[in-house]
Scaffold this motif. Sequence first.
Motif, short mmCIF file in Angstrom:
data_model
loop_
_atom_site.label_atom_id
_atom_site.label_comp_id
_atom_site.label_asym_id
_atom_site.label_seq_id
_atom_site.Cartn_x
_atom_site.Cartn_y
_atom_site.Cartn_z
N GLY A 1 -10.07 2.32 -7.63
CA GLY A 1 -11.26 2.33 -8.44
C GLY A 1 -12.17 2.71 -7.25
N VAL A 2 -13.38 3.43 -7.06
CA VAL A 2 -14.33 3.53 -6.28
C VAL A 2 -15.48 2.85 -6.78
CG1 VAL A 2 -15.17 5.52 -4.65
CG2 VAL A 2 -12.86 5.39 -5.85
N GLY A 3 -15.89 2.44 -5.36
CA GLY A 3 -17.39 1.59 -5.60
C GLY A 3 -18.28 2.14 -4.11
N SER A 4 -19.69 2.43 -4.64
CA SER A 4 -20.41 3.34 -2.96
C SER A 4 -20.42 1.97 -1.79
CB SER A 4 -21.80 3.34 -3.68
OG SER A 4 -21.72 1.78 -3.73
N GLY A 5 -19.72 0.58 -1.86
CA GLY A 5 -18.95 0.07 -0.80
C GLY A 5 -17.80 -0.48 -0.69
N PHE A 6 -17.05 -0.04 -1.71
CA PHE A 6 -15.95 -1.03 -2.25
C PHE A 6 -14.82 0.17 -2.64
CE2 PHE A 6 -17.13 -1.35 -5.84
CZ PHE A 6 -16.98 -1.92 -6.91
N ILE A 7 -13.31 -0.07 -2.20
CA ILE A 7 -11.81 0.42 -2.96
C ILE A 7 -11.27 -0.90 -3.60
CG2 ILE A 7 -10.26 1.62 -3.13
CD1 ILE A 7 -11.03 2.76 -0.26
N HIS A 8 -11.48 -0.38 -5.36
CA HIS A 8 -10.43 -1.75 -5.65
C HIS A 8 -9.04 -0.88 -5.17
CE1 HIS A 8 -9.42 -4.01 -8.93
NE2 HIS A 8 -8.61 -3.05 -9.77
N VAL A 9 -8.40 -1.63 -5.48
CA VAL A 9 -6.48 -1.28 -5.96
C VAL A 9 -5.54 -2.13 -6.58
CG1 VAL A 9 -6.17 0.08 -3.50
CG2 VAL A 9 -6.07 -1.92 -3.48
#
Length: 119
Positions: free
Chosen positions: A97-105
């Motif tokens: 998952g890609v957010g404006s300030g982070f990447i979720h794996v």
Amino acid sequence: MKMKYFTYEEFDSPDVQGSGQMMNDNILKMIDAARAAYGKPIHINSGYRTPKHNADVGGVEGSSHLKGLAIDIDCNSSKERFELMEILLGIGFNRIGVGSGFIHVDIDPVKTPNVMWTY
């Protein structure tokens, strides 16, 4: 499990000291390998979450963080995002998952593999 680049504390839910020990060994091996390939520090925004902390941060019900199967990585620039994505995919992460300030794996085996979403 021994990690070269991280400590279990970096994956603690903020409300329970030592809860980073609840992280799955496979995801820790994968993020450690990603850090080795990246060659620069990676800051963990979120690892293991207690149900209370998950609710406090607006996490979804059934979040993989509750099972120690997910990590949110701090990431604020498009160049850094591209470099990390290339590495994370190469390591074998297939739920991102890609957010404006982070990447979720995450590596949750009960959820659909080979997906990428935005926040």
